[in-house]
Enzyme design. Sequence first.
Site, PDB file in Angstrom:
ATOM      1  CD  GLU A 168      -2.045  -2.310   1.043  1.00 56.55           C
ATOM      2  OE1 GLU A 168      -0.945  -2.753   1.430  1.00 56.55           O
ATOM      3  OE2 GLU A 168      -2.985  -3.059   0.705  1.00 56.55           O
ATOM      4  CG  HIS A 216     -11.613  -6.457   6.262  1.00 58.15           C
ATOM      5  ND1 HIS A 216     -10.966  -7.040   7.312  1.00 58.15           N
ATOM      6  CD2 HIS A 216     -10.805  -6.630   5.185  1.00 58.15           C
ATOM      7  CE1 HIS A 216      -9.820  -7.560   6.902  1.00 58.15           C
ATOM      8  NE2 HIS A 216      -9.686  -7.321   5.609  1.00 58.15           N
TER       9      HIS A 216
END
Lengths: 325, 354
Positions: free
Chosen positions: A60, A129
């Site tokens: 990321e 999440h």
Amino acid sequence: MAILTYREAVARGIAQEMERDESVVLIGEDVAGAGGVFKTTTGLLERFGPERVIDTPISEQAILGAAMGAAMTGMRPIAEIMFSDFFAVCWDLVVNEMAKTRYMTNGQVTIPLVVKSGNGGSLRFGAQHSQSIENWAMAVPGIKVVAPSTPEDVVGLMAAAVRSDDPVLFFEHKGLYSSKGEVPDGPILDELGTAKVRRSGKDATVVALGLMVSRALAAAEQLAERGIDCEVIDMRSLVPLDAATVLESLGRTGRLFTVEENPRMLGWGAELVAIAGDDGFWDLDGPVVRITTPHIPLASADSLEDLMIPSVDRIRDEIEQAMKG
Amino acid sequence: MNLPLSNHAYGEHDLVMPPDDPTSHDDADIPLETRLRMYRMLQEMRQFEKRAYDMFMQQLVKGTTHLSLGMEAVAAGFGAAMRSDDYTFATYRGHAHTLARGVPMEGVLAELLGRANGLLGGKGGSMHLTSVEHGVMGSYAIIGAHLTIANGAAWSAQYRRSGQVAVCFFGDGTTNIGAFHEALNYAAVFRLPVVFVCENNQYMEYTAIGDITAVRRPAADRAAAYGLEPIVVDGNDADAVHLVAADALEHARSGAGPVLVEALTYRHGGHSRADPGKYKPPGELEAWLAYDPITVYRGRLERLGVAGADIDAIDAEVASAVDEATEAAKNGPLPDPQAAFTDVWADGGHTWRS
Ligand SMILES: Cc1ncc(C[n+]2csc(CCOP(=O)(O)OP(=O)(O)O)c2C)c(N)n1
Ligand SMILES: [Mg+2]
């Protein structure tokens, strides 16, 4: 006019901009060959080729760094961070680099990029999440933040985000991906920093974002049957924040409610309420009420998640209670 | 089982001493003109930073600053090898790398003083020197991030087929942060035209790199993990650096992918101005001072027949340039208070609400 799902609208918006401008490129994990884990980039590899639609490693920081460096040197990248929760592993790039480099260099550097990301809960994915992190983003000067709630807005705001010369975090709501809506044919260009009145009403101003917009609208319909006529505003953009639209509505209704999915402390509604206190105080006919997820991580069990994220029933009841005072 | 590092204990690393032959690159195939240019750069960096240090002591420079005294040959060797449109990505220890691209001293010094005539109008400071017109795409102060950003500039050069290379400088300590590893893998996978230069000055802040790194050579010993060659260069010999730089740039420019270079050097001073460097073991600093990149290079020029007087003339010219820059910086106005509100956004402003 076509009926598109929200996820199809994401691909449509990106394709519209890639078609228009060769400097627009897309990177992210599984965005190319697989068309995205949420299928928001389906067909783009086939259409624009592997030089412009690129699968990356699970890196990321490297993804956001690549987007930033490319943006500084003439490109307009779109990067995907799969789940917004993952911004936590690359937040440096957003907060310290993208947000500040223009300022620190006295305007020498321009960073026209978009980071798109699946945000929010309701899918039973659990605490890591499902987060709504738009309030993290709006706390940082130098980052623009949008969170569309309809397929049409997805296309138009994606276009606006890509064409913006500032870094934009584009929050797609995961719970809306399969929702459908009408999208006009042809290119669509919307404007960042603009809220939209989704339902007019005279008794109360209800401001919502993302998944909460449809819930606020459903609650408003039920409240109308009980004699409370709500105006529902879809905030759409948090930075810039269209406070004027909210204050104007408040001036007519005299009451303000926010419906926020983010955990309670320092949610986006807190800023809006503070602005109402500063600039709309004499318009207020009663307490402002924030309807939010409590200040807790989200549980995965459907029964628990549903209790935590504001539901249509809860929105309706809290507004009704406050209005009846 | 006896793992290679099973007896590695904190504080027990070997001293890393400088090479002992300053003549090793006397015969290198580098034109005298280039060498004189590099010598001038070395002098500029050295004299500039000494002045910056003095101005700190006079409390004219506020905040912090990180000097690269003793490490100048890395910046000079690369600076002289880069194409004018190549990109530099530097760290908070970036004065030398900024000057190496031809950025005028006045703006850099004025930035350290927080003046309006500073390179960044007083809004960035010593740690964020940037001059896009000179290819200096920024100096970054959060460890690791700029390796990933350099990849982006390299990607853009690749996409635009511009033939530019991004050169990214960072320290030995930086090889232990995740972003370093993400960036190297990413660059290798996409064969990006980027050269990563680890300036191994043997310390991350106040801790010896050998005490907190699982391998002896912090960058080179990681190269294999990314399919790269382990390249180590004498970072105190500008000619050695220059040759490696030219090869690395050529490799990256040709489309053959990234290069990782480890330049072995030493920081004469502390990490930042607050640090007296007391953790340095006896004998280490003295040994490296005796292999100072400037004396090494001056000695070479003399052996190559450059007259001492000509070298002195360069030193004197640089000295007066530093004096001039000092005056201009000191005389610079303070930033307009309104400047604090500009350039948050690309429209020049800072507005966040209607
Ligand atoms: C992410 C992060 N962690 C810690 C720091 C504090 N810090 C600043 S410089 C530095 C040492 C870096 O060492 P090295 O990479 O060897 O570079 P050098 O300073 O020696 O040039 C540290 C730990 C930082 N700036 N960023
Ligand atoms: Mg170091």
